[in-house]
Scaffold this active site. Structure first.
Site, PDB file in Angstrom:
ATOM      1  CE  LYS A 241       9.067  43.152  44.930  1.00 32.64           C
ATOM      2  NZ  LYS A 241       9.467  42.976  43.510  1.00 32.64           N
TER       3      LYS A 241
ATOM      4  CB  SER B 233      18.869  41.714  36.755  1.00 30.34           C
ATOM      5  OG  SER B 233      17.673  42.443  36.560  1.00 30.34           O
TER       6      SER B 233
ATOM      7  CG  ASP C 280       9.204  41.342  40.366  1.00 28.75           C
ATOM      8  OD1 ASP C 280       8.328  41.181  41.218  1.00 28.75           O
ATOM      9  OD2 ASP C 280      10.416  41.246  40.609  1.00 28.75           O
TER      10      ASP C 280
ATOM     11  CB  VAL D 114      12.170  38.125  28.311  1.00 30.23           C
ATOM     12  CG1 VAL D 114      12.773  36.998  27.498  1.00 30.23           C
ATOM     13  CG2 VAL D 114      10.857  37.669  28.942  1.00 30.23           C
ATOM     14  CG  LEU D 115      13.387  44.275  31.428  1.00 35.64           C
ATOM     15  CD1 LEU D 115      12.283  44.293  32.476  1.00 35.64           C
ATOM     16  CD2 LEU D 115      14.674  44.848  31.993  1.00 35.64           C
TER      17      LEU D 115
ATOM     18  CG  HIS E  95       8.213  45.451  38.945  1.00 40.74           C
ATOM     19  ND1 HIS E  95       9.053  45.333  37.857  1.00 40.74           N
ATOM     20  CD2 HIS E  95       9.007  45.274  40.039  1.00 40.74           C
ATOM     21  CE1 HIS E  95      10.289  45.080  38.268  1.00 40.74           C
ATOM     22  NE2 HIS E  95      10.289  45.045  39.587  1.00 40.74           N
TER      23      HIS E  95
ATOM     24  CE1 TYR F 218      14.377  47.315  40.998  1.00 31.24           C
ATOM     25  CE2 TYR F 218      14.599  46.498  43.248  1.00 31.24           C
ATOM     26  CZ  TYR F 218      15.162  46.796  42.021  1.00 31.24           C
ATOM     27  OH  TYR F 218      16.501  46.584  41.818  1.00 31.24           O
TER      28      TYR F 218
ATOM     29  NE  ARG G 269      14.779  42.304  48.178  1.00 30.82           N
ATOM     30  CZ  ARG G 269      14.341  42.333  46.912  1.00 30.82           C
ATOM     31  NH1 ARG G 269      15.169  42.715  45.953  1.00 30.82           N
ATOM     32  NH2 ARG G 269      13.096  41.993  46.628  1.00 30.82           N
TER      33      ARG G 269
ATOM     34  CD  GLU H 203      10.076  49.180  38.101  1.00 30.08           C
ATOM     35  OE1 GLU H 203       8.846  49.325  37.990  1.00 30.08           O
ATOM     36  OE2 GLU H 203      10.682  49.330  39.182  1.00 30.08           O
TER      37      GLU H 203
ATOM     38  CB  ALA I  84       6.715  38.405  42.814  1.00 29.68           C
ATOM     39  CG  ASN I  85       9.684  38.540  47.478  1.00 32.07           C
ATOM     40  OD1 ASN I  85       9.070  37.533  47.145  1.00 32.07           O
ATOM     41  ND2 ASN I  85       9.842  38.872  48.756  1.00 32.07           N
TER      42      ASN I  85
ATOM     43  CB  SER J 103      14.334  34.779  20.916  1.00 34.33           C
ATOM     44  OG  SER J 103      13.120  34.509  21.585  1.00 34.33           O
TER      45      SER J 103
END
Length: 370
Positions: free
Chosen positions: A75, A134, A270, A239-240, A96, A94, A15, A118, A299-300, A220
């Site tokens: 990234k 996402s 990530d 999940v986030l 993270h 990003y 990217r 993010e 991770a990407n 959950s």
């Protein structure tokens, strides 16, 4: 403002952070854009297209960093890029940081202002710069999971949708957010049996409504997660918690209980992943096997479909890049409180509470006073 766009160097990351269309918008407003030679090739964009749009092509990343007030990336920086940064420089990407404390430490020492895609968060809770990737990752997770379920890839040898007279595969999705809903669309489209688990019962009501009862939903909790994972052919971790490390929902014991040849795709990698003991992987070597279960933890992930991902990402990020360039850091943040939530690091301090908590560092509210 002087804006730099270096070539991404993460494993198989194709990217690019700004397209020629974005360069044209920036140049039309009087900004200088420096693009590293070849930065757009992985997404099918040539240096000539960037030049025609108004960018200056520079031969090396070091030249791009040295020329720019703001670095726009896709990234997080790798260790080999850190020496290029200087104090006061803006990094928009990003980050993270909860998953890479050593990067946070290095950027803090450098005095870099780190604005993370993010953690930009709208008043209603939406994450406008995380949503496009996402969506891509959610859809891609099912493609990758289905591929690794093939016996030739070490999987169970099952087709997600089965065929008449043969049962369908069961896909379990942890998290009913953007990743989860896009994974469900793909899995349903391929004919699988789909179950989504989420903490938010109102979200589960929404998902049940929009999918017209074609999926099953579960609240959950440890018991339900363990039961669902044990029965699954494919598990998607989506999940986030914005800015924080992802909760570890899938334990080693749960993995050991799964069907031999089942697959887990952890999209949350990530942010540290939702699988206990997760080992991040790369596109070169995307999986590993634990207790007979294949775990995919790239991770990407969106980098594999770089052209789609680049356009989806830059459609969302360009308005923020323009705002930073037009108004400057302080003006942009003062103008937009949701944008200010993207500031993770500034003047050697951690400015996002969840990031600070995850890193075990002091939180310092962003001070925009001159």
């Amino acid at each position: 403002m002087k804006i730099g766009v270096p070539t991404e160097i993460k494993n198989n990351e194709y990217r690019v952070a700004v397209t020629p269309a974005g360069v044209r918008e920036l140049a039309a407003r009087g900004h200088n854009v420096y693009v590293q030679a070849g930065a757009g090739l992985g997404s099918g964009m040539t240096d000539q297209e960037y030049t025609a749009a108004g960018a200056e092509i520079l031969a090396s990343a070091a030249e791009v960093f040295a020329s720019a007030d703001m670095i726009v990336k896709v990234k997080e920086p790798l260790s080999s890029e850190l020496d290029n940064f200087r104090s006061g420089q803006i990094l928009f990407t990003y980050l993270h940081l909860a998953a890479v404390p050593e990067l946070a430490d290095a950027l803090l020492k450098k005095g870099v202002t780190g604005v993370a895609y993010e953690t930009i968060q709208l008043a209603g809770g939406g994450l406008p710069l995380l949503i496009p990737m996402s969506m891509v990752a959610g859809r891609l997770s099912v493609q990758e999971g289905a591929s690794h379920l093939k016996r030739t890839e070490g999987g169970r040898g099952v087709l997600l949708g089965g065929v008449p007279g043969v049962e369908r595969s069961r896909v379990v999705i942890l998290g009913g957010g953007t990743v989860g809903i896009n994974a469900a669309k793909m899995a349903l489209g391929m004919g699988a049996e789909v179950c989504i688990l989420d903490l938010n019962t109102r979200r589960l009501e929404y998902l049940d409504d929009v999918f017209g009862g074609h999926i099953s939903t579960l609240a959950s909790n440890q018991f339900n997660v363990a039961q669902a994972v044990r029965k699954a052919d494919l598990v998607i971790g989506g999940v986030l918690v914005p800015g924080s490390r992802a909760p570890r929902l899938i334990t080693r014991e749960m993995i050991a209980s799964m069907k031999p040849g089942a697959v887990i795709v952890d999209v949350a990698v990530d942010q540290g992943g939702c699988v206990e003991g997760l080992k991040a992987t790369t596109h070169d070597n995307p999986t590993y096997v634990q207790d007979g279960v294949t775990i995919y933890a790239v991770a990407n992930m969106p980098g594999a479909v770089a052209r789609t991902s680049t356009f989806a990402l830059t459609n969302a990020t360009l308005p923020y890049v323009l705002k930073l360039a037009d108004l400057g850091f302080r003006g942009a943040m003062a103008n937009d409180p949701s944008f200010a939530l993207g500031v993770n690091l500034h003047e050697g301090k951690v400015c996002h509470p969840a990031v600070a908590e995850s890193l075990g560092l002091d939180y310092s509210p962003l001070d925009l006073a001159a």
